[in-house]
Design a protein around this motif. Structure first.
Motif, PDB file in Angstrom:
ATOM      1  N   LEU A   1       0.842  -1.206   0.000  1.00 20.75           N
ATOM      2  CA  LEU A   1       0.000   0.000   0.000  1.00 20.75           C
ATOM      3  C   LEU A   1       0.868   1.245   0.000  1.00 20.75           C
ATOM      4  N   GLU A   2       1.943   1.196   0.811  1.00 24.03           N
ATOM      5  CA  GLU A   2       2.859   2.340   0.859  1.00 24.03           C
ATOM      6  C   GLU A   2       3.534   2.582  -0.484  1.00 24.03           C
ATOM      7  N   ALA A   3       3.784   1.471  -1.201  1.00 22.66           N
ATOM      8  CA  ALA A   3       4.471   1.599  -2.491  1.00 22.66           C
ATOM      9  C   ALA A   3       3.530   2.106  -3.576  1.00 22.66           C
ATOM     10  N   GLY A   4       2.266   2.270  -3.241  1.00 25.35           N
ATOM     11  CA  GLY A   4       1.332   2.837  -4.208  1.00 25.35           C
ATOM     12  C   GLY A   4       0.338   1.862  -4.797  1.00 25.35           C
ATOM     13  N   ILE A   5       0.410   0.603  -4.377  1.00 26.62           N
ATOM     14  CA  ILE A   5      -0.576  -0.383  -4.832  1.00 26.62           C
ATOM     15  C   ILE A   5      -1.918  -0.020  -4.207  1.00 26.62           C
ATOM     16  N   LYS A   6      -2.966  -0.002  -5.027  1.00 24.37           N
ATOM     17  CA  LYS A   6      -4.261   0.437  -4.488  1.00 24.37           C
ATOM     18  C   LYS A   6      -5.013  -0.687  -3.781  1.00 24.37           C
ATOM     19  N   TYR A   7      -4.868  -1.909  -4.314  1.00 26.96           N
ATOM     20  CA  TYR A   7      -5.639  -3.004  -3.728  1.00 26.96           C
ATOM     21  C   TYR A   7      -4.694  -4.123  -3.321  1.00 26.96           C
ATOM     22  N   ALA A   8      -4.391  -4.205  -2.040  1.00 25.75           N
ATOM     23  CA  ALA A   8      -3.526  -5.280  -1.557  1.00 25.75           C
ATOM     24  C   ALA A   8      -4.327  -6.116  -0.568  1.00 25.75           C
TER      25      ALA A   8
ATOM     26  N   GLU B   1      -9.540  -8.257   8.223  1.00 26.76           N
ATOM     27  CA  GLU B   1     -10.108  -7.152   7.455  1.00 26.76           C
ATOM     28  C   GLU B   1      -9.357  -6.926   6.147  1.00 26.76           C
ATOM     29  N   ALA B   2      -8.132  -7.372   6.129  1.00 23.80           N
ATOM     30  CA  ALA B   2      -7.329  -7.159   4.928  1.00 23.80           C
ATOM     31  C   ALA B   2      -7.799  -8.038   3.771  1.00 23.80           C
ATOM     32  N   GLU B   3      -8.855  -8.824   4.019  1.00 23.65           N
ATOM     33  CA  GLU B   3      -9.454  -9.572   2.910  1.00 23.65           C
ATOM     34  C   GLU B   3     -10.499  -8.734   2.180  1.00 23.65           C
ATOM     35  N   ASN B   4     -10.850  -7.626   2.791  1.00 26.01           N
ATOM     36  CA  ASN B   4     -11.919  -6.813   2.219  1.00 26.01           C
ATOM     37  C   ASN B   4     -11.389  -5.813   1.209  1.00 26.01           C
ATOM     38  N   THR B   5     -12.288  -5.367   0.351  1.00 22.46           N
ATOM     39  CA  THR B   5     -11.922  -4.308  -0.583  1.00 22.46           C
ATOM     40  C   THR B   5     -12.432  -2.968  -0.032  1.00 22.46           C
ATOM     41  N   TYR B   6     -11.546  -1.995   0.022  1.00 20.24           N
ATOM     42  CA  TYR B   6     -11.933  -0.655   0.480  1.00 20.24           C
ATOM     43  C   TYR B   6     -11.769   0.314  -0.680  1.00 20.24           C
TER      44      TYR B   6
ATOM     45  N   CYS C   1     -12.203   7.079  -0.589  1.00 14.60           N
ATOM     46  CA  CYS C   1     -12.818   7.473   0.685  1.00 14.60           C
ATOM     47  C   CYS C   1     -12.651   6.439   1.780  1.00 14.60           C
ATOM     48  N   ARG C   2     -11.943   5.313   1.447  1.00 11.65           N
ATOM     49  CA  ARG C   2     -11.608   4.292   2.452  1.00 11.65           C
ATOM     50  C   ARG C   2     -12.832   3.556   2.997  1.00 11.65           C
ATOM     51  N   LYS C   3     -13.974   3.734   2.369  1.00 12.26           N
ATOM     52  CA  LYS C   3     -15.169   3.024   2.830  1.00 12.26           C
ATOM     53  C   LYS C   3     -15.100   1.554   2.397  1.00 12.26           C
ATOM     54  N   LEU C   4     -15.707   0.687   3.195  1.00  9.10           N
ATOM     55  CA  LEU C   4     -15.752  -0.745   2.870  1.00  9.10           C
ATOM     56  C   LEU C   4     -16.608  -0.973   1.626  1.00  9.10           C
ATOM     57  N   LEU C   5     -16.048  -1.673   0.642  1.00  7.59           N
ATOM     58  CA  LEU C   5     -16.816  -1.929  -0.577  1.00  7.59           C
ATOM     59  C   LEU C   5     -17.250  -3.389  -0.690  1.00  7.59           C
ATOM     60  N   ILE C   6     -16.305  -4.304  -0.527  1.00  6.12           N
ATOM     61  CA  ILE C   6     -16.671  -5.724  -0.568  1.00  6.12           C
ATOM     62  C   ILE C   6     -16.127  -6.377   0.705  1.00  6.12           C
ATOM     63  N   GLU C   7     -17.024  -7.005   1.442  1.00  6.47           N
ATOM     64  CA  GLU C   7     -16.606  -7.678   2.663  1.00  6.47           C
ATOM     65  C   GLU C   7     -16.510  -9.172   2.401  1.00  6.47           C
ATOM     66  N   ARG C   8     -15.346  -9.749   2.733  1.00  2.00           N
ATOM     67  CA  ARG C   8     -15.162 -11.177   2.467  1.00  2.00           C
ATOM     68  C   ARG C   8     -14.712 -11.893   3.735  1.00  2.00           C
ATOM     69  N   ILE C   9     -15.109 -13.161   3.840  1.00  2.00           N
ATOM     70  CA  ILE C   9     -14.536 -14.045   4.853  1.00  2.00           C
ATOM     71  C   ILE C   9     -14.086 -15.283   4.107  1.00  2.00           C
TER      72      ILE C   9
END
Lengths: 324, 405, 66
Positions: free
Chosen positions: A266-273, A281-286, A290-298
């Motif tokens: 994420l720091e290197a500029g990757i948008k979706y890691a 939570e890092a399984e979810n897409t934000y 705006c950093r809002k939760l878009l896709i929640e996965r388990i």
């Protein structure tokens, strides 16, 4: 004793003597003719959630009809499917499933896509290619999970029928590829660029293995290369390693390492890691804006999908991917 | 006999010359690798048996293909240049040549991978999966590489430095040369004693038995044309025993013709003992006997041709005593051993008379002597007044008139 | 059979054997290894692979064969 044949499919470029089988275990020179032994002979057939591949930005919450044959162009010591990837096709239990039947079954099970996966689809290139062509006509998408160890010409030809590819970028050093996988890094990077150019939806998986490729400096370097050459919108999955095959003496990757890798990306500029093989939570897409939760996965399950036509409901930012 | 000499001599000179010109040994290429392997060391020319580059520093270097050419990888031998110190420790290793699939063995060729051989001793296993790392998808190639490095190093260590390593190599202890010398001197002494007194003829049975036990079973080094071939290819061995065998045999040929065959050769002795078993021998005409006796010269010439043209002394490895006493050979070679031994029941000294290349060589080289007229119980079943090349100097028929002319 | 004839048989056999041994020494280096490899592969194909009902689909090429 008849002539030798050069196999031009993968960068190994086996020079096969008569009746010699290539390093992939699936291609043989029979009297000067190169034959694929696994065409229409999958040893693994299943209906999986597309998230298992893993594809997180490609038709979420749909199923993928998944096939694989025996064999692989590499020989990674950590292989999770080594029972079939490092087996000869004459040793595995194979089904008889010609390309038409693959597409027919995919349709029957209501799969939106067919995924060529588990082992290494490059080794059953002709089978994959023919199936993909038929599937395209039937409006079923084609995806593959590959190590990307394939030569450019066959890859570009295949890309015409390919909708998405998840490429295992196993590490970012030539040393790792030659020592652990029996291959090279350069051709994989070339493949990634070629797929991007051909307009195939790309996701990248990186298995983080303790001591072997968990150096954050190298991971940062890798992510910067991705951002520069493939763009910041390519999702990366950092997967947790569990001891397998010939790397049983290493411990499983600590979840913190996987999370650290994600943050580095994420720091290197990757948008979706994302992280894999670890719940969180890092399984979810934000939303990158705006950093809002878009896709929640388990795991492979999608709990909720708040994307609207590929856009964030809140701020309207477009999220890269194939959503329809 | 003169014709034989000229012909064989001609074959030797010509094939040696042609073989040298066509020589596939790329000494120049090896030199470049050699500099890379140990830049600070000045190596000599490649010579000796085993073929080595030696240096004042005590470090030797060798092409593994000269030492252990039989090991093969996926697509042929993996030829290595290895540097080793006098304690049998590998100090450097480079791959000279291989035909393995290029893209599998990329890692195998890196100095990083090869560096794990450095410091390994010939007493170490040098084995993939043991003290050498395997490489994914290059298993066969890596196995061949490790086996080549290990086997060749062990052979060099034992033959050049006399280091005792666990191989199938002969038991060449430090006292080996002494045993050989004693056996040789005892036999030579007995030979001269029997020239004077017929009563001592039984002594030969003792020296023949000693030949079987000491030269055959204990030292496993019967005199062989391979010795001579190696010498002609300028690859003498570094071992004292080797020089002793060469020198003593040469001396005995000058003094007493085919003395070695009759008094020391373990296979000849074995053949003769078998021939003494009470089976009636086949009768045959002298004409036929003489004709087949020429076969040994033909084979000697052929073997020499193959060896000198190919510059590989093992091409000439067909001698039954080498097979028998080194206990190594393929089924063809062993069948020849069995047949040659069994035939003695009906034909005295079958191998010696018709096929033995040492018989051919020593026969060609021996000087004329009078006094050997042959008789009924000749161990070679020679006709009356035989060619001296066919006489093994058992001294039974020796009349004592006129030593040499 | 006369003894001469028996002898001729034995010596002929021995001569052929000797010739074969030398021939094999040379052949081993120059082409036997290739032949052996081919036979091993061929046998494996005929005995094992061809009986497993695997496909014989022609493989694709992307440039002229060498």
């Amino acid at each position: 004793m008849s002539k030798r044949v050069l196999c031009e499919l993968c960068p190994t470029e086996c020079q096969l003597d008569n009746y010699q089988i290539g390093g992939c275990r699936t291609r043989i020179n029979k009297d000067g003719v190169l034959l694929s032994l696994v065409y229409g002979k999958p040893c693994a057939v299943a209906v999986d959630p597309i998230e298992k591949k893993p594809f997180f930005h490609f038709l979420p919450a749909t199923t993928a009809f998944s096939i694989a044959t025996a064999g692989c162009v590499l020989g990674c010591k950590f292989c999770q499917n080594w029972q079939i990837s490092q087996a000869n096709p004459e040793e595995t239990r194979n089904q008889d499933l010609p390309p038409e039947d693959v597409v027919r079954q995919a349709a029957y099970y209501g799969c939106r896509s067919i995924t060529y996966t588990y082992t290494e689809p490059t080794v059953f290139y002709e089978y994959m290619f023919d199936t993909a062509r038929i599937a395209r006509k039937m409006n079923i998408r084609n995806t593959m999970h590959s190590c990307g160890y394939i030569k450019e010409k066959p890859l570009r030809l295949l890309a015409k029928y390919l909708d998405a590819a998840d490429i295992d970028l196993k590490a970012f050093t030539e040393d790792f590829y030659s020592r652990i996988c029996g291959g090279r890094l350069k051709p994989v990077l070339d493949s990634l660029v070629a797929l991007k150019q051909e307009g195939v939806w790309l996701e990248i998986t990186n298995l983080v293995i303790p001591t072997l490729n968990d150096d954050m400096k190298t991971i940062r370097e890798m992510c910067r290369w991705i951002v520069k050459n493939l763009g910041p919108e390519v999702p990366i999955h950092f997967s947790r390693f569990f001891p397998h095959y010939r790397l049983k003496d290493l411990p499983p990757t600590p979840p913190e390492t996987v999370l650290l890798a994600r943050n580095t990306a994420l720091e290197a500029g990757i948008k979706y890691a994302y992280i894999g093989n670890v719940r969180g939570e890092a399984e979810n897409t934000y939303c990158p804006q705006c950093r809002k939760l878009l896709i929640e996965r388990i795991g492979y399950m999608v709990n909720q999908n708040r994307l609207n036509n590929g856009r964030c409901k809140t701020c309207g930012t477009t999220v890269a991917g194939v959503w329809q | 006999m003169k014709k034989h000499r000229i012909l064989i001599g001609l074959i030797a000179v010509l094939s040696l010359g042609v073989g040298y010109i066509l020589s596939p040994e790329k000494a120049v290429d090896e030199r470049i690798f050699l500099r890379d392997l140990a830049p600070e060391i000045q190596f000599s020319e490649k010579k000796g048996s085993p073929l080595l580059y030696s240096s004042d520093a005590g470090i030797v270097a060798f092409n593994s293909h000269d030492i252990a050419p039989e090991i093969r990888g996926y697509a042929g031998p993996v030829k290595l240049l290895v540097a080793m110190d006098s304690s049998g420790r590998i100090t450097g290793l480079r791959i000279l040549e291989h035909r393995e699939t290029k893209n599998y063995v990329q890692y195998m060729e890196t100095s990083q991978y090869l560096s794990q051989f450095i410091g390994k001793s010939v007493h170490d296993p040098i084995e993939v999966g043991n003290d050498i790392d395997g490489i994914s998808r290059a298993t066969v190639s890596v196995n061949a590489l490790a086996k080549t490095a290990g086997d060749a190093s062990r052979i060099v260590a034992s033959q050049a430095f006399g280091i005792a390593v666990q191989t199938k190599e002969r038991a060449s202890g430090s006292a080996a040369w002494l045993w050989y010398l004693l056996t040789f001197l005892a036999a030579l002494g007995s030979y001269f004693a029997t020239l004077r007194s017929k009563k001592l003829l039984r002594l030969r049975d003792i020296t023949m038995a000693a030949g079987i036990v000491v030269i055959g079973l204990y030292l496993s080094t019967p005199f062989s044309v391979l010795h001579v071939f190696n010498l002609a290819l300028l690859r003498p061995s570094a071992s004292l025993l080797w020089y002793l065998i060469m020198a003593s045999t040469a001396l005995s040929v000058v003094l007493a013709g085919r003395f070695y065959c009759g008094w020391l050769c373990p296979f000849g002795a074995l053949s003769e003992f078998i021939a003494r078993l009470p089976f009636r021998k086949w009768g045959m005409s002298h004409k036929m006997d003489d004709r087949w006796r020429n076969a040994k010269y033909i084979f000697f010439g052929l073997a020499m041709l193959a060896v000198f043209l190919g510059r590989r002394s093992d091409f000439g490895n067909y001698e039954t005593y080498v097979t028998l006493f080194s206990f190594s050979g393929n089924y063809l070679a062993w069948t020849l051993v069995g047949l040659s031994l069994a035939a003695n029941l009906r034909v005295e000294r079958f191998w010696c008379r018709y096929l033995c290349p040492v018989a051919a060589l020593t026969g060609l080289l021996c000087r004329k002597t009078v006094g050997y007229r042959s008789r009924q119980d000749c161990p070679m079943a020679n006709k009356p007044d035989p060619l001296i090349a066919e006489c093994i100097r058992c001294n039974r028929c020796y009349t004592g008139t006129g030593e040499t002319t | 059979m006369t003894e001469q004839k028996k002898f001729r048989l034995v010596i002929l056999f021995a001569v052929v054997l000797t010739a074969l041994v030398i021939l094999q020494n040379v052949a081993k280096e120059y082409f036997m290894a290739d032949l052996e490899g081919y036979l091993t592969r061929r046998l494996y194909y005929e005995r094992t692979i061809s009986k497993k009902g695997l496909s014989g689909q022609k493989g694709m090429h992307w440039r002229e064969q060498e």
